[in-house]
Design a protein around this motif. Structure first.
Motif: not given
Length: 264
Positions: A212-214, A150
């Motif tokens: 937020s990103v992963d 993240d």
């Protein structure tokens, strides 16, 4: 050295003047130096012939990597990539032992020299993408995975002005070690069937925002035979940028960058 100006550009030798191109420029200089026959047969040029053979092998190894990464080079590479790769593989060649002019080009024994290599020498990947990530390979080295935990894009991505989105790309190419072949009088790949193969995995286009990103990217080679010990898997991570106009994403002409992050 003089630059050619005018509508008609010349390449070749005319009246003792050599016309040629370099880095996209048309240049001219006084022709001179040893002849091709003198270089090929003269005793004074033995070292030159040895160097030429090894440079030829380094150029072949660099071409194999470019073939493996060919689907991403248009947006990721600079105009000097070919010469920079040739120089790097010549450096690898210099670390080998043996008869000059016939020393092997063993990437498999010198993988650290390629790690961190930028496909675009003017735009470093690490200055554009700063989020932490891990990269790994399975036991057979035919499956490469990049994991990005993240992160918030606006805090870790240095995007060009006007970009609204981006995507990550994992590009992998196979490069065989090269050895001098007495029959062909040149360098040939030790494992030709696997040399120059490539595969790419790409994420979806994501917005450049504070959410937020992963990511998990996996590139898989669809091959029947296991990779030989003389074959290296060159794994590159890159990023390209997009601008959204009327619900459509258009690839930016600038800002894309990619780096050799690992060699397995």
């Amino acid at each position: 050295m003089s630059r050619q100006k005018g509508i008609i550009k010349l390449v070749g030798n005319i009246g003792g003047i050599s016309f040629y191109t370099s880095n996209g420029e048309y240049l001219a200089r006084t022709a001179g130096g040893p002849t091709k026959e003198q270089i090929a047969t003269g005793s004074n040029f033995r070292r030159t012939r040895e160097n030429n053979k090894e440079f030829g092998g380094a150029a072949k190894a660099g071409k194999a990597l470019r073939m493996g990464l060919s689907s991403v080079l248009q947006n990721m590479a600079d105009s000097l990539l070919t010469s920079r790769l040739t120089s790097l593989f010549k450096m690898i060649n210099n670390k080998s032992v043996g008869i000059r002019g016939r020393r092997p080009i063993a990437l498999s024994q010198n993988k650290e020299l390629l790690r961190g290599f930028e496909l675009n020498g003017k735009n470093s990947f690490s200055t554009v993408f700063n989020a932490p990530f891990t990269i790994s390979a399975n036991a057979d080295r035919n499956e490469i995975t990049v994991t990005v935990p993240d992160f918030i894009p606006v805090n870790y991505i240095n995007a060009p002005a006007g970009a609204t989105g981006y995507r990550l790309l994992l590009a992998c190419g196979l490069v065989s070690d090269y050895s001098y072949d007495q029959g062909t009088q040149g360098y040939e790949p030790d494992v030709p069937d696997q040399n120059g193969l490539g595969v790419v995995a790409a994420s979806d286009i994501s917005p450049l925002d504070n959410v937020s990103v992963d990511f998990d990217l996996t590139a898989t080679f669809e091959v029947e035979e296991a990779f030989g010990s003389g074959v290296s898997v060159v794994a590159c991570l890159g990023i390209e940028f997009y601008q959204r106009v009327d619900a459509a994403d258009y690839l930016f002409a600038q800002g894309s960058t990619m780096q050799v992050t690992e060699v397995f």
